[in-house]
Design an enzyme around this catalytic site. Sequence first.
Site, PDB file in Angstrom:
ATOM      1  CG  ASP A 141      -1.838  -1.167   1.294  1.00  0.00           C
ATOM      2  OD1 ASP A 141      -2.075  -1.800   0.252  1.00  0.00           O
ATOM      3  OD2 ASP A 141      -2.302  -1.483   2.410  1.00  0.00           O
ATOM      4  CG  MET A 183      -5.689  -4.903  -2.726  1.00  0.00           C
ATOM      5  SD  MET A 183      -4.615  -6.154  -1.992  1.00  0.00           S
ATOM      6  CE  MET A 183      -5.806  -7.433  -1.615  1.00  0.00           C
ATOM      7  CD  GLN A 287      -3.948  -4.958  -6.586  1.00  0.00           C
ATOM      8  OE1 GLN A 287      -3.822  -3.752  -6.626  1.00  0.00           O
ATOM      9  NE2 GLN A 287      -5.020  -5.547  -6.058  1.00  0.00           N
ATOM     10  NE  ARG A 288      -1.304  -9.514   0.559  1.00  0.00           N
ATOM     11  CZ  ARG A 288      -2.229  -9.608   1.529  1.00  0.00           C
ATOM     12  NH1 ARG A 288      -2.968  -8.547   1.835  1.00  0.00           N
ATOM     13  NH2 ARG A 288      -2.401 -10.717   2.180  1.00  0.00           N
TER      14      ARG A 288
HETATM   15  O1  F6P Z   1      -2.302  -3.884   3.410  1.00  0.00           O
HETATM   16  C1  F6P Z   1      -2.152  -4.670   2.302  1.00  0.00           C
HETATM   17  C2  F6P Z   1      -3.478  -5.128   1.815  1.00  0.00           C
HETATM   18  O2  F6P Z   1      -3.219  -5.956   0.717  1.00  0.00           O
HETATM   19  C3  F6P Z   1      -4.492  -4.039   1.481  1.00  0.00           C
HETATM   20  O3  F6P Z   1      -4.215  -3.398   0.288  1.00  0.00           O
HETATM   21  C4  F6P Z   1      -5.785  -4.819   1.520  1.00  0.00           C
HETATM   22  O4  F6P Z   1      -6.897  -3.993   1.823  1.00  0.00           O
HETATM   23  C5  F6P Z   1      -5.538  -5.766   2.635  1.00  0.00           C
HETATM   24  O5  F6P Z   1      -4.153  -5.927   2.766  1.00  0.00           O
HETATM   25  C6  F6P Z   1      -6.162  -7.107   2.444  1.00  0.00           C
HETATM   26  O6  F6P Z   1      -5.856  -7.878   3.547  1.00  0.00           O
HETATM   27  P1  F6P Z   1      -6.313  -9.390   3.746  1.00  0.00           P
HETATM   28  O7  F6P Z   1      -5.452 -10.229   2.878  1.00  0.00           O
HETATM   29  O8  F6P Z   1      -6.077  -9.639   5.179  1.00  0.00           O
HETATM   30  O9  F6P Z   1      -7.751  -9.466   3.360  1.00  0.00           O
END
Ligand code: F6P
Length: 361
Positions: A141, A183, A287-288
Amino acid sequence: MPSAVKRIGVMTGGGDAPGLNAVIRAVVKSASNCRCEVIGLEDSFDGLLEPDRSRILTPNDVTGILRIGGTILGTTNRGNPFAYPVDTSGGKRDYSERCLEMFHQLRLNALVVIGGDGTLAIAYEFFKRGIPLVGVPKTIDNDIVETTNTFGFDTAVSFATDAIDRLHTTAEAHHRVMIVEVMGRYAGWIALYSGLAGGADVILIPEIPFDVDKIVERIRAREAFGARFSIVVVAEGAKPIGGKVSVIKEAQGEFVERLGGVGAQVAAALESRTGKETRYVVLGHLQRGGAPTSFDRILATRFGARAVELILEGQFGSMVAFHPPDIVAVPLERVVGRTRNVPLDFDVVRTARAMGISLGD
Ligand code: F6P
């Protein structure tokens, strides 16, 4: 003066971000060059709660992980040891004493805590309780204060940019409006950067509440000059003027609210107002994932190496930060409880406007 530090613990906490493994690798390699042993703690602070959740990490254990997403140590965004969930009805207990004991039982002299705002806030509490530690800022983020970049952000932006590129061709072929929800929680960094890099026509960010009329105006203006398609990038935390952030699941216990749904809402509003076929895509956790970009690998490696330097220098209670071109130390005290939003007078915002991109206002 030689450092008294001989054993360093390392953990990763919060949502994963590409580059976590690169930091772990850098910590292990640089510590080992200074004859320090590194202990990997599994699943964030859980690694200090249970005896069998830690292991020695040698340079051999971290060979080949530079380019791999995720984290070899595991992570969690639950389980704050100061308010640990003990049942499903929201009951909590303070297990922080147990972590302090485990820190000593493992004969650790210092910790490297790699995490986002939540994890760094917990780290700061442990620092105040006497654990010598250094924080490393992580999140796709890019919303951590006191550092111009967190690792993971560049990778997320690159992925989102590629997705926007792909949507351009299909949007153009079908004369559609395509919405891409990205995100970022309550900050618009990913939307702003990927939208600019991907040549979006509209970018909606949490910092600038949007007016659907303005988006419609932009789409009609494009039609008027012959562009029969439009690309809208919307941050998950964007909201209409006077409206609320769209939430998929309300906050419950230690779970924070889960954002999402604004892409669908904007798509429905635009389709009914413009009469144009409108589709939306939610990029979500893609995205992660994946391999970190070279920028993120380098930033993560510099962060990890600098964290070890700070530990050996005894600069505890600090966080490594990117102040281009340098990696510096900032006090954790200045970081916790704050969010870094996109400043409205930021030159990237002005540049987007100069490109004719509508920011929905
Ligand atoms: O903080 C990183 C993030 O990927 C945000 O962009 C997103 O809102 C959140 O984490 C999602 O988290 P989780 O995987 O716990 O749903």
